[in-house]
Design a protein around this motif. Sequence first.
Motif, mmCIF file in Angstrom:
data_model
loop_
_atom_site.group_PDB
_atom_site.id
_atom_site.type_symbol
_atom_site.label_atom_id
_atom_site.label_comp_id
_atom_site.label_asym_id
_atom_site.label_seq_id
_atom_site.Cartn_x
_atom_site.Cartn_y
_atom_site.Cartn_z
ATOM 1 N N LEU A 1 -39.720 -41.159 71.920
ATOM 2 C CA LEU A 1 -40.762 -39.907 72.673
ATOM 3 C C LEU A 1 -40.011 -38.564 72.401
ATOM 4 N N ARG A 2 -38.831 -38.509 72.520
ATOM 5 C CA ARG A 2 -38.071 -37.126 72.293
ATOM 6 C C ARG A 2 -38.238 -36.871 70.910
ATOM 7 N N VAL A 3 -37.772 -37.784 69.879
ATOM 8 C CA VAL A 3 -37.945 -37.393 68.438
ATOM 9 C C VAL A 3 -39.410 -36.982 68.054
ATOM 10 N N TYR A 4 -40.437 -37.615 68.600
ATOM 11 C CA TYR A 4 -41.773 -37.296 68.228
ATOM 12 C C TYR A 4 -42.710 -36.429 69.073
ATOM 13 N N GLN A 5 -41.658 -35.670 69.974
ATOM 14 C CA GLN A 5 -42.485 -34.884 71.090
ATOM 15 C C GLN A 5 -43.175 -33.730 70.433
ATOM 16 N N PRO A 6 -42.574 -32.899 69.361
ATOM 17 C CA PRO A 6 -43.543 -31.862 68.881
ATOM 18 C C PRO A 6 -45.054 -32.381 68.277
ATOM 19 N N TYR A 7 -44.853 -33.720 67.722
ATOM 20 C CA TYR A 7 -46.176 -34.087 67.116
ATOM 21 C C TYR A 7 -47.162 -34.785 68.478
ATOM 22 N N LEU A 8 -46.417 -35.226 69.231
ATOM 23 C CA LEU A 8 -47.136 -35.628 70.407
ATOM 24 C C LEU A 8 -47.800 -34.319 71.092
ATOM 25 N N ASP A 9 -47.074 -33.221 71.378
ATOM 26 C CA ASP A 9 -47.556 -32.138 72.013
ATOM 27 C C ASP A 9 -48.794 -31.627 71.295
ATOM 28 N N THR A 10 -48.874 -31.618 69.912
ATOM 29 C CA THR A 10 -50.104 -31.298 69.164
ATOM 30 C C THR A 10 -51.151 -32.259 69.457
ATOM 31 N N LEU A 11 -51.007 -33.401 69.122
ATOM 32 C CA LEU A 11 -51.781 -34.436 69.340
ATOM 33 C C LEU A 11 -52.431 -34.501 70.566
ATOM 34 N N MET A 12 -51.531 -34.552 71.567
ATOM 35 C CA MET A 12 -52.223 -34.583 73.021
ATOM 36 C C MET A 12 -52.958 -33.265 73.321
ATOM 37 N N GLY A 13 -52.460 -32.229 72.746
ATOM 38 C CA GLY A 13 -53.249 -30.955 73.050
ATOM 39 C C GLY A 13 -54.687 -31.029 72.256
ATOM 40 N N GLU A 14 -54.810 -31.604 71.082
ATOM 41 C CA GLU A 14 -56.137 -31.843 70.156
ATOM 42 C C GLU A 14 -57.052 -33.064 71.241
ATOM 43 N N LYS B 1 -34.654 -48.373 64.775
ATOM 44 C CA LYS B 1 -35.519 -49.120 65.240
ATOM 45 C C LYS B 1 -35.282 -49.811 66.707
ATOM 46 N N ASN B 2 -33.982 -49.845 67.280
ATOM 47 C CA ASN B 2 -33.707 -50.107 68.598
ATOM 48 C C ASN B 2 -33.337 -48.990 69.213
ATOM 49 N N ALA B 3 -33.874 -47.964 69.017
ATOM 50 C CA ALA B 3 -33.843 -46.641 69.939
ATOM 51 C C ALA B 3 -34.561 -46.837 71.196
ATOM 52 N N SER B 4 -34.255 -46.619 72.146
ATOM 53 C CA SER B 4 -34.898 -46.526 73.710
ATOM 54 C C SER B 4 -36.319 -45.750 73.522
ATOM 55 N N PRO B 5 -37.096 -46.416 74.253
ATOM 56 C CA PRO B 5 -38.328 -45.506 74.395
ATOM 57 C C PRO B 5 -38.355 -44.056 74.577
ATOM 58 N N ASP B 6 -37.288 -43.687 75.402
ATOM 59 C CA ASP B 6 -37.054 -42.260 75.733
ATOM 60 C C ASP B 6 -36.733 -41.356 74.434
ATOM 61 N N GLU B 7 -35.681 -42.008 73.603
ATOM 62 C CA GLU B 7 -35.371 -41.426 72.386
ATOM 63 C C GLU B 7 -36.770 -41.195 71.257
ATOM 64 N N VAL C 1 -42.826 -51.086 66.480
ATOM 65 C CA VAL C 1 -42.572 -50.129 67.371
ATOM 66 C C VAL C 1 -43.715 -49.048 66.883
ATOM 67 N N ALA C 2 -44.414 -48.756 68.288
ATOM 68 C CA ALA C 2 -45.685 -47.453 68.261
ATOM 69 C C ALA C 2 -45.641 -46.554 69.169
ATOM 70 N N LEU C 3 -46.157 -45.606 69.211
ATOM 71 C CA LEU C 3 -46.261 -44.585 70.126
ATOM 72 C C LEU C 3 -47.802 -44.833 70.657
ATOM 73 N N ARG C 4 -48.221 -44.754 71.979
ATOM 74 C CA ARG C 4 -49.584 -45.101 72.316
ATOM 75 C C ARG C 4 -49.760 -43.705 73.213
ATOM 76 N N VAL C 5 -50.979 -43.057 72.893
ATOM 77 C CA VAL C 5 -51.381 -42.046 73.590
ATOM 78 C C VAL C 5 -52.629 -42.388 74.579
ATOM 79 N N PHE C 6 -52.486 -41.804 75.601
ATOM 80 C CA PHE C 6 -53.748 -42.281 76.816
ATOM 81 C C PHE C 6 -54.454 -40.836 77.323
ATOM 82 N N THR C 7 -55.712 -40.744 77.742
ATOM 83 C CA THR C 7 -56.138 -39.689 78.243
ATOM 84 C C THR C 7 -56.020 -40.184 79.847
ATOM 85 N N ASP C 8 -56.413 -41.512 80.007
ATOM 86 C CA ASP C 8 -56.445 -42.306 81.487
ATOM 87 C C ASP C 8 -54.894 -42.514 81.694
#
Length: 180
Positions: free
Chosen positions: A55-68, A47-53, A152-159
């Motif tokens: 993002l690192r843990v969810y990077q595979p999901y983010l790569d797919t999501l951002m590609g879509e 819960k208290n992980a850094s934002p970088d951590e 704690v939430a990930l936010r994804v932006f085009t802009d």
Amino acid sequence: MSRLTVYRDDNPEQVLIDVSSPGEIAEILKPYHIRFERWSSPVTPEKNASPDEVLRVYQPYLDTLMGETGAGSADVVCINADTPNLSELRKKFLSEHTHSEDEVRFFVHGEGLFVLHLRGRVYSVLCTAGDLISVPAGVPHWFDAGLSPDVVALRVFTDKTGWIAQYTGDTIADRFASNF
């Protein structure tokens, strides 16, 4: 637990639909092009992980999501009792607004209430850890992290400039105030 409650926009007391199955939530929102999914990850950051951590843990999901979605950036938002200017931030999110791009959120920890104003109805979506919601550009909505927020939430932006709201001026959020 995730939950979707639907009301008439002129009557916050009259519940039209109340479901808690992620599949049912997704099906009800789908005609409005709102994406709702339950993700499972083999690894969940502390819960208290850094934002970088986070993002690192969810990077595979983010790569797919951002590609879509064609998104260009992602960040992590943490809202809790220690958040600076919490009351001003809460007020900003609680006013009905739209965005010029899709609003994509994945809940890593905690919960928050996305409230959508669609075709004479109010769709109150309680998102919890593991939920992904994507609200299309132009859809009027507001967000409630609660009176005692801890999310704690990930936010994804085009802009790449991030979260930019266009406020509608409608006071509907006041009529549908929650005690969340």
